[in-house]
Design a protein around this motif. Structure first.
Motif, short mmCIF file in Angstrom:
data_model
loop_
_atom_site.label_atom_id
_atom_site.label_comp_id
_atom_site.label_asym_id
_atom_site.label_seq_id
_atom_site.Cartn_x
_atom_site.Cartn_y
_atom_site.Cartn_z
N SER A 172 0.85 -1.19 0.00
CA SER A 172 0.00 0.00 0.00
C SER A 172 0.89 1.24 0.00
O SER A 172 2.11 1.14 0.14
CB SER A 172 -0.88 0.03 1.26
OG SER A 172 -0.05 0.23 2.41
N GLY A 173 0.24 2.40 -0.11
CA GLY A 173 0.99 3.66 -0.01
C GLY A 173 1.64 3.79 1.36
O GLY A 173 2.81 4.20 1.47
N THR A 174 0.90 3.44 2.39
CA THR A 174 1.43 3.54 3.75
C THR A 174 2.67 2.67 3.92
O THR A 174 3.66 3.10 4.52
CB THR A 174 0.35 3.11 4.78
OG1 THR A 174 -0.82 3.88 4.54
CG2 THR A 174 0.82 3.30 6.20
N LEU A 211 5.65 4.36 2.10
CA LEU A 211 6.18 5.49 2.87
C LEU A 211 6.93 4.99 4.10
O LEU A 211 7.99 5.51 4.47
CB LEU A 211 5.03 6.41 3.32
CG LEU A 211 4.32 7.19 2.20
CD1 LEU A 211 2.94 7.66 2.66
CD2 LEU A 211 5.17 8.38 1.76
N GLN A 218 3.76 16.49 3.22
CA GLN A 218 2.63 15.77 2.60
C GLN A 218 1.99 16.67 1.56
O GLN A 218 1.47 17.73 1.88
CB GLN A 218 1.62 15.36 3.67
CG GLN A 218 0.47 14.56 3.09
CD GLN A 218 -0.54 14.19 4.15
OE1 GLN A 218 -0.21 13.65 5.19
NE2 GLN A 218 -1.81 14.50 3.89
N LYS A 233 -3.00 4.45 -7.01
CA LYS A 233 -3.41 5.84 -7.22
C LYS A 233 -2.81 6.26 -8.58
O LYS A 233 -2.54 5.39 -9.41
CB LYS A 233 -2.94 6.71 -6.06
CG LYS A 233 -3.64 6.32 -4.75
CD LYS A 233 -3.20 7.16 -3.57
CE LYS A 233 -3.93 6.71 -2.31
NZ LYS A 233 -3.42 7.41 -1.11
C1 LIG Z 1 -3.51 7.38 0.14
C2 LIG Z 1 -2.56 8.16 0.92
C3 LIG Z 1 -1.61 7.54 1.73
C4 LIG Z 1 -1.57 6.07 2.04
O1 LIG Z 1 -1.91 5.22 1.05
P1 LIG Z 1 -2.62 3.81 1.33
O2 LIG Z 1 -2.41 3.12 0.04
O3 LIG Z 1 -4.06 4.10 1.62
O4 LIG Z 1 -1.93 3.15 2.44
C5 LIG Z 1 -0.70 8.34 2.37
N1 LIG Z 1 -0.73 9.68 2.24
C6 LIG Z 1 -1.65 10.30 1.49
C7 LIG Z 1 -1.64 11.78 1.39
C8 LIG Z 1 -2.59 9.56 0.79
O5 LIG Z 1 -3.49 10.18 0.03
#
Ligand SMILES: *Cc1c(COP(=O)(O)O)cnc(C)c1O
Length: 424
Positions: free
Chosen positions: A91-93, A96, A171, A232
């Motif tokens: 995932s994005g999390t 990061l 962010q 995304k």
């Molecule tokens: C979506 C998002 C994340 C985390 O992404 P996930 O795939 O939901 O874990 C982190 N920061 C921002 C600003 C996001 O929009």
């Protein structure tokens, strides 16, 4: 009348009007899309992408030429020295988190300069308790609040003057807040302010939802490292899962050592046959991002014409693909999400219901009828059931379909008697 959907003729008419009105906005989006698409195409050509690069590796994934070329192409498109782009980021999390743990060491301080960060990453920093957080490893977290929704450059500078930090964290997107998302030019101002005081701090940007929205990316204005999710913008609606990190080569190596193992770095990672989807995804990403931007502007136009407060406004410049619509009441949120779900290519027959979610203090409702579970580059909307009853919507693989989803959301509100078309 609409031949395929039961949409009120007045609403269809409103849709046509809004599209006409948005013509100059759409032209602006197309111009950026074309620029970014050419940038991506030239990265493919420069790196000689070939069908043989789509072959999947197994086991350790040694010498996977496709994976190496994919990372070169993506690095070139993002203006990076190097990149990690892998399907096994969950995932994005996670992506990061790998970057943060890759770079930060016990005793270091990370300074977030854009106020409270995105919900899920708060556990990584240890702002909210979770076993295994950076806090448990002795990494200190500090935060500079936004001032009137914008980065507070003076406070950032005065904090940095006190004591150096290892990392400045930015962010870009608003997340589930109402503050404006940052333009690359805002990030440039932060970078300049930081560099006046601190030449060494690593500047990291959570780039989620911002990729390919503008002609440049944060790395070209001095950020050192960026990261985001492949379900995304940068996965183009085709990557089935995954994430990316791009930036300075020495930092990418640290991240690869964290993702895999020290000493192994980028050299391993079986692609299992996902390479073609990742190549095709990044190739499509500039175009699909443009479609999502058109969908967002269209939704802003429709719902502001219906009397709702929207952010950004329909003709405002956009820094990411998110559109917020303040629907004022709970039943409006529910009707909106139910209507949008009806316009999804997948699971259109499902009725979303508000429910409890970990990490939230209230119920949340979501509309998501996507080819990839949870993909928010595909048309989707989420809303926590609390004031100001705002819905955060984003995505749209193609505007023609996603625009219909937006109209169906309005139609659903009309059927519930929440909106009227009297004055339209
Ligand atoms: C979506 C998002 C994340 C985390 O992404 P996930 O795939 O939901 O874990 C982190 N920061 C921002 C600003 C996001 O929009």
């Amino acid at each position: 009348m609409n031949e395929f959907f039961n949409i009120n003729p007045k609403l269809c008419e409103l849709g046509k009007m809004i599209k006409k009105d948005l013509k100059p906005v759409f032209e602006g989006i197309d111009e950026v899309t074309e620029y970014n698409q050419q940038k991506m195409l030239s990265a493919f050509i420069k790196n000689g992408v070939s069908e043989s690069h789509f072959a999947g590796s197994t086991g350790y994934g040694y010498d996977d030429r496709g994976r190496e070329i994919l990372e070169r192409v993506f690095a070139d498109a993002m203006g990076a020295e190097d990149a990690l782009i892998r399907h096994n980021f969950v995932s994005g999390t996670h992506t990061l988190t790998v970057a943060l743990f890759g770079i930060l060491r016990p005793g270091d301080t990370v300074l977030c300069v854009t106020g409270t960060p995105y919900d899920t990453i708060q556990f990584t920093f240890g702002i909210k308790d979770a076993p295994g957080s950076l806090k448990e490893f002795g990494v200190k977290y500090e935060q500079v609040e936004l001032k009137d929704g914008k980065p507070d450059l003076e406070s950032i500078k005065s904090r940095l003057k006190k004591e150096p930090v290892k990392m400045v964290y930015i962010q870009r997107s608003r997340g589930y807040s109402l503050r404006p998302s940052l333009f690359v030019s805002d990030i440039e101002r932060i970078v300049k302010a930081v560099r006046e005081i601190d030449k060494k701090a690593v500047i990291m940007v959570d780039n989620c939802y911002g990729e390919f929205v503008e002609k440049s990316e944060p790395l070209s204005v001095g950020a050192d490292i960026i990261a985001g999710s492949l379900i995304k913008n940068p996965g183009g609606g085709i990557a089935p899962t995954g994430g990316y990190i791009a930036g300075k080569a020495e930092l990418i190596e640290l991240c690869a050592n964290r993702l895999n193992a020290p000493g192994i770095g980028k050299e391993l990672g079986a692609t299992l046959g996902h390479s073609k989807d990742l190549f095709m995804g990044i190739f499509n990403a500039p175009h699909v991002t443009g479609e999502a931007l058109k969908t967002a502007a269209f939704a802003a136009g429709i719902f502001s014409a219906l009397g709702y407060s929207v952010t950004p406004e329909q003709k405002e410049s956009r820094a990411d693909i998110i559109q917020v619509i303040q629907l004022e009441e709970e039943k409006a949120l529910i009707a909106f999400c139910k209507g949008m779900q009806k316009g999804a290519p997948i699971d259109s027959f499902v009725t979303p219901e508000p429910s409890d979610m970990p990490g939230y203090d209230c119920k949340v409702i979501m509309a998501a009828g996507a080819f990839h579970l949870g993909a928010s580059i595909e048309l989707s909307a989420d809303a926590p059931l609390r004031k100001p009853y705002a819905v955060w919507m984003q995505g749209g693989l193609n505007f023609h379909s996603a625009g219909t989803g937006v109209l169906l959301a309005a139609q659903s509100m009309l059927e519930q008697g929440i909106i009227s078309l009297e004055n339209i």
